[in-house]
Motif scaffolding. Sequence first.
Motif, mmCIF file in Angstrom:
data_model
loop_
_atom_site.group_PDB
_atom_site.id
_atom_site.type_symbol
_atom_site.label_atom_id
_atom_site.label_comp_id
_atom_site.label_asym_id
_atom_site.label_seq_id
_atom_site.Cartn_x
_atom_site.Cartn_y
_atom_site.Cartn_z
ATOM 1 N N VAL A 1 5.157 -0.871 -10.037
ATOM 2 C CA VAL A 1 4.185 -0.892 -11.069
ATOM 3 C C VAL A 1 2.881 -0.124 -10.294
ATOM 4 C CG1 VAL A 1 2.835 -2.239 -12.757
ATOM 5 C CG2 VAL A 1 5.006 -2.880 -11.967
ATOM 6 N N LYS A 2 2.288 0.767 -11.228
ATOM 7 C CA LYS A 2 1.079 1.642 -10.914
ATOM 8 C C LYS A 2 -0.168 0.748 -11.073
ATOM 9 C CE LYS A 2 2.299 6.114 -10.578
ATOM 10 N NZ LYS A 2 1.720 7.117 -11.179
ATOM 11 N N PRO A 3 -1.338 0.988 -10.377
ATOM 12 C CA PRO A 3 -2.451 -0.151 -10.380
ATOM 13 C C PRO A 3 -3.092 -0.083 -11.697
ATOM 14 C CG PRO A 3 -2.862 1.817 -8.938
ATOM 15 C CD PRO A 3 -1.284 2.003 -9.450
ATOM 16 N N GLU B 1 -5.599 8.031 1.565
ATOM 17 C CA GLU B 1 -6.350 7.028 0.703
ATOM 18 C C GLU B 1 -5.339 5.893 0.296
ATOM 19 O OE1 GLU B 1 -7.934 8.499 -3.199
ATOM 20 O OE2 GLU B 1 -8.414 6.570 -3.716
ATOM 21 N N MET B 2 -5.562 4.557 0.459
ATOM 22 C CA MET B 2 -4.615 3.615 0.159
ATOM 23 C C MET B 2 -4.652 3.348 -1.349
ATOM 24 S SD MET B 2 -4.182 0.087 -0.509
ATOM 25 C CE MET B 2 -5.351 -0.900 0.248
ATOM 26 N N LEU B 3 -3.411 3.432 -1.880
ATOM 27 C CA LEU B 3 -3.560 3.317 -3.407
ATOM 28 C C LEU B 3 -2.358 2.205 -3.583
ATOM 29 C CD1 LEU B 3 -3.217 7.020 -4.498
ATOM 30 C CD2 LEU B 3 -4.957 5.262 -5.147
ATOM 31 N N ALA B 4 -2.818 1.190 -4.315
ATOM 32 C CA ALA B 4 -1.866 -0.250 -4.403
ATOM 33 C C ALA B 4 -0.897 -0.117 -5.415
ATOM 34 C CB ALA B 4 -2.861 -1.238 -5.167
ATOM 35 N N ARG B 5 0.424 -0.405 -5.050
ATOM 36 C CA ARG B 5 1.476 -0.604 -5.636
ATOM 37 C C ARG B 5 2.040 -2.049 -5.903
ATOM 38 N NH1 ARG B 5 -0.321 3.608 -6.863
ATOM 39 N NH2 ARG B 5 0.541 5.706 -6.821
ATOM 40 N N TRP B 6 2.707 -2.218 -7.174
ATOM 41 C CA TRP B 6 3.438 -3.561 -7.222
ATOM 42 C C TRP B 6 4.792 -3.430 -7.331
ATOM 43 C CZ3 TRP B 6 3.212 -7.100 -12.256
ATOM 44 C CH2 TRP B 6 3.973 -8.398 -11.886
ATOM 45 N N ASN B 7 5.654 -3.917 -6.342
ATOM 46 C CA ASN B 7 7.054 -4.066 -6.140
ATOM 47 C C ASN B 7 7.498 -5.421 -7.075
ATOM 48 O OD1 ASN B 7 8.886 -2.376 -5.080
ATOM 49 N ND2 ASN B 7 7.732 -2.482 -3.251
ATOM 50 N N SER B 8 7.542 -5.087 -8.286
ATOM 51 C CA SER B 8 7.833 -6.260 -9.384
ATOM 52 C C SER B 8 9.169 -6.390 -9.369
ATOM 53 C CB SER B 8 6.947 -6.241 -10.555
ATOM 54 O OG SER B 8 7.706 -7.039 -11.474
ATOM 55 N N PRO C 1 0.792 -1.190 0.148
ATOM 56 C CA PRO C 1 0.013 -0.078 -0.027
ATOM 57 C C PRO C 1 0.851 1.275 0.055
ATOM 58 C CG PRO C 1 0.091 -1.201 2.170
ATOM 59 C CD PRO C 1 0.837 -1.898 1.361
ATOM 60 N N TYR C 2 0.494 2.174 -0.754
ATOM 61 C CA TYR C 2 0.945 3.504 -0.543
ATOM 62 C C TYR C 2 -0.208 4.534 -0.023
ATOM 63 C CZ TYR C 2 5.579 3.245 -3.018
ATOM 64 O OH TYR C 2 6.970 3.027 -3.233
ATOM 65 N N TYR C 3 0.195 5.626 0.244
ATOM 66 C CA TYR C 3 -0.967 6.657 0.726
ATOM 67 C C TYR C 3 -0.893 7.938 0.419
ATOM 68 C CZ TYR C 3 -1.277 2.360 4.063
ATOM 69 O OH TYR C 3 -0.997 1.222 4.582
ATOM 70 N N GLU C 4 -1.991 8.365 0.094
ATOM 71 C CA GLU C 4 -2.127 9.597 -0.348
ATOM 72 C C GLU C 4 -2.804 10.727 0.757
ATOM 73 O OE1 GLU C 4 -3.000 10.577 -4.427
ATOM 74 O OE2 GLU C 4 -4.410 12.525 -3.923
ATOM 75 N N GLN C 5 -2.433 11.677 1.134
ATOM 76 C CA GLN C 5 -3.261 12.508 2.219
ATOM 77 C C GLN C 5 -4.522 13.094 1.860
ATOM 78 O OE1 GLN C 5 -0.211 15.504 3.746
ATOM 79 N NE2 GLN C 5 0.931 15.005 2.167
#
Length: 277
Positions: free
Chosen positions: A71-73, A58-65, A41-45
Amino acid sequence: AKKQGKNRHFWFERSMENELRFRNELETGIRRGVQQGEFVPYYEQQIDLDTGELVGFEMLARWNSPQLGLVKPDIFIPVAEDMGIICTLSEQLIDIALEDAKQWDPSITLSVNISPVQLRDQWFAQKLLKQLVKHNFPPQRLEIEITESCLHENIALVRTMITSLRNQGVQISLDDFGTGYASLSQLKTLPFDRLKIDRSFVGSLSAESPEAGSQLINAIVSLGDGLRLPITAEGIEDAHILELLREMGPLKGQGYHYGQPETSAQVQQRLTALNRL
Ligand code: C2E
Ligand code: CA
Ligand code: CA
Ligand code: CA
């Protein structure tokens, strides 16, 4: 000319093949990534625009590939939806996010995005409430964001689930408002707690003729007033847009003006500085 045509045909097939191969690798990577816990999870204020106070993330998903990097959702969510793995993926991310958010000051809320695919599962609401119990997380601190495309699926089921979540205190937001299919009558009959104005409208405030954009946002704000639905404006990119929005009434807002989405560690640093950890 004939030779060229043949050539083009060859390249066309090649690119189709490449696309299929990429798609296959993506699916394999996502499946493995879920097993290996590569999604984070990444977080935006989220800010109260009146007071400037930080009120949530707001939690925004990221993929540490390992192959592709961060990688963006927009790349992996649609594929994960097609694969049906989105439910497991989301559950995993929410598990992490709830533990992260428990470290924060309890006045700070957590918003999570929920895919229409998840809302097709009749047990979705029960599972989410169970997760809250497991992490001992107050439902009042959780907000789920659903998009208008959820509303032309099984409205009756969606209404039942929204209602049972709300009865436990979970807040429900309608995300990307204005871009989809929500009709005004649905807004009245479905129990939402908040509207999120899509960032395409907010972005239009900085365009060459901001009047049109601001009239549109004003219209949404007065619609929200009429329906007693508070509003979050997303995609605030600069101080000018922020000023225009502040004149329109009490809003919550978020966007790159306040910073890019951050890791849990960066959020902790931010909150430590604000004395709100
Ligand atoms: P969204 O829910 O509309 O999220 C806002 C997106 O706008 C995020 O992109 C965010 O980084 C970006 N954004 C925020 N502020 C600004 C700004 O000021 N300017 C611009 N240009 N962009 C801004 P991101 O993180 O790439 O997410 C894209 C979409 O992916 C999200 O759109 C959401 O629909 C979806 N998504 C993200 N995480 C999840 C998840 O865990 N589950 C599901 N189902 N969907 C997710
Ligand atoms: Ca969202
Ligand atoms: Ca949005
Ligand atoms: Ca969006």
